[in-house]
Design an enzyme around this catalytic site. Structure first.
Site, PDB file in Angstrom:
ATOM      1  N   ASP A   1       1.050  -1.104   0.079  1.00 63.50           N
ATOM      2  CA  ASP A   1      -0.038  -0.030   0.086  1.00 63.50           C
ATOM      3  C   ASP A   1       0.993   1.420  -0.112  1.00 63.50           C
ATOM      4  OD1 ASP A   1       0.733   0.131   2.674  1.00 63.50           O
ATOM      5  OD2 ASP A   1      -0.845   0.334   3.591  1.00 63.50           O
TER       6      ASP A   1
ATOM      7  N   CYS B   1       3.041  -3.348   4.038  1.00 62.33           N
ATOM      8  CA  CYS B   1       2.427  -2.149   4.179  1.00 62.33           C
ATOM      9  C   CYS B   1       3.012  -1.478   5.712  1.00 62.33           C
ATOM     10  CB  CYS B   1       0.895  -2.602   4.875  1.00 62.33           C
ATOM     11  SG  CYS B   1       0.578  -3.658   5.872  1.00 62.33           S
TER      12      CYS B   1
ATOM     13  N   THR C   1       2.386  -1.725   8.882  1.00 63.63           N
ATOM     14  CA  THR C   1       2.752  -2.900  10.203  1.00 63.63           C
ATOM     15  C   THR C   1       2.982  -4.277   9.618  1.00 63.63           C
ATOM     16  OG1 THR C   1       0.120  -3.246  10.331  1.00 63.63           O
ATOM     17  CG2 THR C   1       0.915  -1.170  11.715  1.00 63.63           C
TER      18      THR C   1
ATOM     19  N   HIS D   1      10.190 -23.263   8.759  1.00 63.17           N
ATOM     20  CA  HIS D   1       9.361 -24.170   9.593  1.00 63.17           C
ATOM     21  C   HIS D   1       7.928 -23.707   9.127  1.00 63.17           C
ATOM     22  CE1 HIS D   1      11.603 -23.878  13.732  1.00 63.17           C
ATOM     23  NE2 HIS D   1      12.261 -24.446  12.592  1.00 63.17           N
TER      24      HIS D   1
ATOM     25  N   HIS E   1       7.075 -30.079  10.501  1.00 64.06           N
ATOM     26  CA  HIS E   1       6.659 -28.905  10.141  1.00 64.06           C
ATOM     27  C   HIS E   1       5.473 -29.276   8.889  1.00 64.06           C
ATOM     28  CE1 HIS E   1       9.390 -26.980  12.682  1.00 64.06           C
ATOM     29  NE2 HIS E   1      10.192 -27.433  12.050  1.00 64.06           N
TER      30      HIS E   1
HETATM   31  C1  RB5 Z   1      -1.787   2.629   6.546  1.00 65.84           C
HETATM   32  O1  RB5 Z   1      -1.751   3.823   7.283  1.00 65.84           O
HETATM   33  C2  RB5 Z   1      -1.662   1.447   7.462  1.00 65.84           C
HETATM   34  O2  RB5 Z   1      -2.834   1.307   8.199  1.00 65.84           O
HETATM   35  C3  RB5 Z   1      -1.402   0.236   6.704  1.00 65.84           C
HETATM   36  O3  RB5 Z   1      -0.290   0.498   5.987  1.00 65.84           O
HETATM   37  C4  RB5 Z   1      -1.125  -1.054   7.591  1.00 65.84           C
HETATM   38  O4  RB5 Z   1      -0.188  -0.814   8.457  1.00 65.84           O
HETATM   39  C5  RB5 Z   1      -2.324  -1.722   8.167  1.00 65.84           C
HETATM   40  O5  RB5 Z   1      -2.186  -2.913   8.540  1.00 65.84           O
END
Ligand code: RB5
Length: 142
Positions: A8, A65, A67, A98, A133
């Site tokens: 993203d 993304c 997180t 694994h 595994h």
């Molecule tokens: C974007 O701001 C953020 O929410 C997205 O990149 C991600 O971390 C969502 O899980």
């Protein structure tokens, strides 16, 4: 080897860096977007990548993304997808050894650019251990 990649907006810069690394190493890379740092919705790209991996159009995938969780949660809804979130080299190694993760998920806002590349390298060079595994993986699908 053909590798699919998506992100993203939060992972856009890291996607470009990882793509350059992969192309430089001779991998065939399919980019599923996003193609700008404009705000967007991670499922729009995660679903495209997951479908391509499930269909065998690409062998493995990398999703990025902020997180990593949005991508991982979305990707793991797809049959035959094992998307693993990792944030250091040991985890990138173990998610392949694994868990046989066929998609590596990176949390761009929590790792350095260098770490992202080191993790991709480690994950690609690591082999799945099989054995116990595999037995555990066989029990995942509901
Ligand atoms: C974007 O701001 C953020 O929410 C997205 O990149 C991600 O971390 C969502 O899980």
């Amino acid at each position: 080897m053909k590798i699919g990649i998506c992100s993203d907006h939060a992972g856009f810069e890291y996607k470009s860096i990882v793509m350059s690394y992969l192309l430089n190493k001779g991998y065939d890379v399919v980019n599923f977007g996003t193609d700008s740092p404009e705000s967007c919705d991670y499922p729009d790209y995660a679903h495209q990548l997951a479908q391509a991996v499930s269909a065998g159009e690409v062998e493995k995938g990398i999703a990025i993304c902020g997180t990593g969780n949005g991508m991982a949660i979305t990707l793991n809804h797809h049959k035959d997808i094992r998307a693993g979130l990792a944030w250091n080299v040991n985890l990138a190694h173990l998610v392949k050894e694994h868990n046989d993760a066929n998609i590596l998920v990176l949390p761009a806002r929590f790792i350095s650019r260098r770490m992202a590349v080191m993790m991709v390298r480690e994950w690609l060079l690591t082999a799945f251990a099989g054995g116990r595994h595999q037995r555990r993986i066989d029990k995942i699908t509901l």
